[in-house]
Write a protein that holds these residues in place. Structure first.
Motif, mmCIF file in Angstrom:
data_model
loop_
_atom_site.group_PDB
_atom_site.id
_atom_site.type_symbol
_atom_site.label_atom_id
_atom_site.label_comp_id
_atom_site.label_asym_id
_atom_site.label_seq_id
_atom_site.Cartn_x
_atom_site.Cartn_y
_atom_site.Cartn_z
ATOM 1 N N ASN A 132 -9.522 -7.327 9.915
ATOM 2 C CA ASN A 132 -10.611 -7.415 10.885
ATOM 3 C C ASN A 132 -11.381 -8.727 10.736
ATOM 4 O O ASN A 132 -11.661 -9.420 11.727
ATOM 5 C CB ASN A 132 -11.540 -6.217 10.681
ATOM 6 C CG ASN A 132 -12.512 -6.012 11.823
ATOM 7 O OD1 ASN A 132 -12.134 -5.596 12.907
ATOM 8 N ND2 ASN A 132 -13.769 -6.304 11.578
ATOM 9 N N SER A 133 -11.694 -9.073 9.498
ATOM 10 C CA SER A 133 -12.459 -10.296 9.242
ATOM 11 C C SER A 133 -11.650 -11.551 9.568
ATOM 12 O O SER A 133 -12.176 -12.509 10.136
ATOM 13 C CB SER A 133 -12.899 -10.343 7.764
ATOM 14 O OG SER A 133 -13.757 -9.269 7.468
ATOM 15 N N HIS B 152 -9.496 2.551 8.174
ATOM 16 C CA HIS B 152 -10.216 1.347 8.564
ATOM 17 C C HIS B 152 -11.354 1.022 7.600
ATOM 18 O O HIS B 152 -12.021 0.003 7.750
ATOM 19 C CB HIS B 152 -10.751 1.476 9.994
ATOM 20 C CG HIS B 152 -11.714 2.604 10.192
ATOM 21 N ND1 HIS B 152 -11.343 3.920 10.087
ATOM 22 C CD2 HIS B 152 -13.047 2.612 10.481
ATOM 23 C CE1 HIS B 152 -12.390 4.689 10.310
ATOM 24 N NE2 HIS B 152 -13.425 3.931 10.555
ATOM 25 N N ARG B 153 -11.566 1.879 6.620
ATOM 26 C CA ARG B 153 -12.605 1.626 5.604
ATOM 27 C C ARG B 153 -12.045 0.985 4.340
ATOM 28 O O ARG B 153 -12.796 0.706 3.405
ATOM 29 C CB ARG B 153 -13.308 2.940 5.235
ATOM 30 C CG ARG B 153 -13.958 3.670 6.397
ATOM 31 C CD ARG B 153 -15.010 2.833 7.086
ATOM 32 N NE ARG B 153 -15.639 3.543 8.202
ATOM 33 C CZ ARG B 153 -16.448 2.983 9.087
ATOM 34 N NH1 ARG B 153 -16.714 1.687 8.992
ATOM 35 N NH2 ARG B 153 -16.977 3.690 10.062
ATOM 36 N N THR B 154 -10.740 0.737 4.303
ATOM 37 C CA THR B 154 -10.149 0.127 3.112
ATOM 38 C C THR B 154 -10.325 -1.388 3.149
ATOM 39 O O THR B 154 -10.505 -1.998 4.205
ATOM 40 C CB THR B 154 -8.650 0.441 3.021
ATOM 41 O OG1 THR B 154 -7.989 -0.137 4.168
ATOM 42 C CG2 THR B 154 -8.397 1.940 2.988
ATOM 43 N N LYS B 155 -10.241 -1.988 1.971
ATOM 44 C CA LYS B 155 -10.366 -3.445 1.886
ATOM 45 C C LYS B 155 -9.216 -4.137 2.605
ATOM 46 O O LYS B 155 -9.366 -5.240 3.130
ATOM 47 C CB LYS B 155 -10.448 -3.900 0.431
ATOM 48 C CG LYS B 155 -9.202 -3.684 -0.404
ATOM 49 C CD LYS B 155 -9.415 -4.185 -1.833
ATOM 50 C CE LYS B 155 -8.139 -4.170 -2.659
ATOM 51 N NZ LYS B 155 -7.513 -2.832 -2.755
ATOM 52 N N GLU B 156 -8.032 -3.488 2.656
ATOM 53 C CA GLU B 156 -6.884 -4.099 3.332
ATOM 54 C C GLU B 156 -7.141 -4.234 4.833
ATOM 55 O O GLU B 156 -6.862 -5.273 5.422
ATOM 56 C CB GLU B 156 -5.619 -3.251 3.106
ATOM 57 C CG GLU B 156 -5.044 -3.326 1.707
ATOM 58 C CD GLU B 156 -5.711 -2.338 0.747
ATOM 59 O OE1 GLU B 156 -5.397 -2.378 -0.449
ATOM 60 O OE2 GLU B 156 -6.551 -1.516 1.223
ATOM 61 N N TYR B 157 -7.688 -3.175 5.457
ATOM 62 C CA TYR B 157 -7.946 -3.294 6.890
ATOM 63 C C TYR B 157 -9.156 -4.182 7.172
ATOM 64 O O TYR B 157 -9.147 -4.964 8.133
ATOM 65 C CB TYR B 157 -8.164 -1.935 7.566
ATOM 66 C CG TYR B 157 -8.398 -2.154 9.041
ATOM 67 C CD1 TYR B 157 -7.339 -2.493 9.875
ATOM 68 C CD2 TYR B 157 -9.684 -2.150 9.578
ATOM 69 C CE1 TYR B 157 -7.543 -2.798 11.204
ATOM 70 C CE2 TYR B 157 -9.903 -2.458 10.912
ATOM 71 C CZ TYR B 157 -8.819 -2.776 11.721
ATOM 72 O OH TYR B 157 -9.033 -3.103 13.029
ATOM 73 N N GLU B 158 -10.177 -4.092 6.363
ATOM 74 C CA GLU B 158 -11.346 -4.948 6.576
ATOM 75 C C GLU B 158 -10.960 -6.426 6.505
ATOM 76 O O GLU B 158 -11.533 -7.256 7.206
ATOM 77 C CB GLU B 158 -12.436 -4.613 5.554
ATOM 78 C CG GLU B 158 -13.113 -3.273 5.828
ATOM 79 C CD GLU B 158 -14.246 -2.977 4.865
ATOM 80 O OE1 GLU B 158 -14.476 -3.801 3.953
ATOM 81 O OE2 GLU B 158 -14.895 -1.930 5.023
ATOM 82 N N ALA B 159 -9.976 -6.754 5.668
ATOM 83 C CA ALA B 159 -9.496 -8.143 5.587
ATOM 84 C C ALA B 159 -8.838 -8.567 6.899
ATOM 85 O O ALA B 159 -9.012 -9.699 7.362
ATOM 86 C CB ALA B 159 -8.512 -8.286 4.429
ATOM 87 N N ASN C 135 -3.315 3.335 7.546
ATOM 88 C CA ASN C 135 -4.347 2.857 6.630
ATOM 89 C C ASN C 135 -5.737 3.135 7.174
ATOM 90 O O ASN C 135 -6.007 2.919 8.353
ATOM 91 C CB ASN C 135 -4.177 1.347 6.435
ATOM 92 C CG ASN C 135 -4.545 0.901 5.037
ATOM 93 O OD1 ASN C 135 -5.565 1.333 4.514
ATOM 94 N ND2 ASN C 135 -3.718 0.043 4.451
ATOM 95 N N THR D 60 0.821 -1.217 0.000
ATOM 96 C CA THR D 60 0.000 0.000 0.000
ATOM 97 C C THR D 60 0.852 1.264 0.000
ATOM 98 O O THR D 60 0.342 2.356 -0.246
ATOM 99 C CB THR D 60 -0.924 0.041 1.230
ATOM 100 O OG1 THR D 60 -0.122 0.002 2.426
ATOM 101 C CG2 THR D 60 -1.892 -1.134 1.231
#
Length: 361
Positions: free
Chosen positions: A50-51, A41-48, A39, A32
């Motif tokens: 979290n999940s 927290h709304r990006t796909k990298e952080y959501e990944a 980063n 990135t």
């Protein structure tokens, strides 16, 4: 710089492999061009991240499908208030088992908001043991029965959890979560600060049964409502993103090193090294906890005098073992040997104990 053996109760030692992985990604996370701390927290990298963290908690602990895993802020101490505010109606009440300082604090905090009852306490015995099941005096139809699974200050731990039929269980597992196997389905809610077995300070894990999310009072602060955090996948507000990232790395490390089966075996073997040094000392070292209540995470003991205890802690520090001074409220010595403490560290401490006794007895 040479790594030392960190026996602090928390923030505690972290796996070296995890620290090295975080170091390698610190400036450029997944291509990135920026740190994970920068980063959104709304990006796909952080959501990944979290999940994956939620999925790994469920996998490692065997969490049933009818539960959610949340990543919240405010430490376990905030949960002392959040739990009763979310789960106890004005017509109901909650029961608490007092086994140490943190269980006491949870009880006192809950008592500010709801009706409470002490189901059992070993305070008069200076919290040297866990109550027996036949000592529990559970009230009629409590909203839940709260316990602290492991007591960092006094060095006691529930060896098995009480099964009281339909009484819902709530547990503070801050200091021993993911150190051993247990049946999550026995509990309505579990909470744990990360800074002992899960990762760095800054995030608290909450595992809650989904049906409990349906009746959360609307008049409590939004940031304390489990239903709001569950609906938003722990992303209602800006999360402690770096702490969650580190928790995810620790969870991967646990999985790659045999999961909880292997962790439980390692933890029993590590603690045995130190308890053997205590038990074979002919009374020179005196364990605080009754043997059938001993913690595998926090090993507490005394020496013949406070002066010797100060010398013990000071000389241990000189030999690269820090954090051994007991909690200020009880004194003595405390060795915290969480998942990330190595066998070498426990062996070094046991050998130091024997040498210290030989020199000073």
């Amino acid at each position: 710089m040479e790594r030392i053996f960190n026996f602090n109760a928390g923030p505690a030692t972290l796996p070296l492999a995890v620290l090295e992985e975080a170091q390698s990604e610190l400036l450029n996370f997944k291509g990135t061009g920026m740190s994970v701390m920068e980063n959104s927290h709304r990006t796909k990298e952080y959501e990944a991240i979290n999940s994956e963290a939620e999925a790994l908690v469920k996998e490692l602990l065997g969490v049933p499908e009818n539960y959610r895993v949340l990543f919240l802020q405010g430490g376990a101490s905030t949960q002392f208030a959040a739990v009763p505010m979310n789960l106890v109606s004005p017509e109901s009440h909650a029961d608490y088992i007092l086994t140490g300082a943190w269980a006491e604090k949870a009880y006192k905090e809950a008592s500010k908001f709801v009706k409470t009852n002490v189901a059992a306490s070993t305070k008069e015995e200076n919290y040297t043991r866990i109550p027996r099941v036949d000592e529990l005096k559970v009230s009629d139809s409590p909203a839940y029965l709260h316990l602290c699974s492991n007591n960092t200050i006094f060095g006691t731990q529930w060896q098995s959890f009480p099964d009281l039929g339909g009484v819902p269980l709530v547990a503070d597992m801050s200091s021993d979560i993911l150190s051993r196997r247990f049946d999550v389905s026995k509990f309505s809610l579990i909470y744990a600060g990360a800074q002992k077995n899960l990762g760095p300070a800054g995030v608290t894990v909450v595992i809650i049964r989904k049906d409990l999310l349906e009746d959360i009072p609307s008049n409590i602060p939004t940031m304390l409502r489990y239903d709001i955090h569950a609906k938003n996948d722990s992303l209602y507000n800006t999360p402690p993103s770096f702490s969650v990232y580190m928790v995810n790395l620790v969870l991967r490390w646990l999985k790659n090193n045999g999961g909880l089966v292997a962790a439980e075996k390692r933890n029993a073997e590590k603690a045995a090294l130190i308890y053997e040094a205590i038990d074979n000392s002919e009374g020179y070292f005196r364990g605080h906890a009754v043997k059938d209540s001993r913690s595998l995470m926090n090993i507490t003991f005394r020496l013949p005098s406070e002066e010797l205890e100060k010398t013990f802690a000071a000389e241990a520090t000189q030999q690269g073992m820090i954090g051994l001074k007991g909690h200020r409220s009880v004194g003595g010595i405390r060795a915290s040997v969480y998942n990330a403490m190595s066998m070498d560290g426990c062996r070094a401490l046991a050998e130091f104990m024997k040498a210290f006794q030989s020199k000073n007895a």
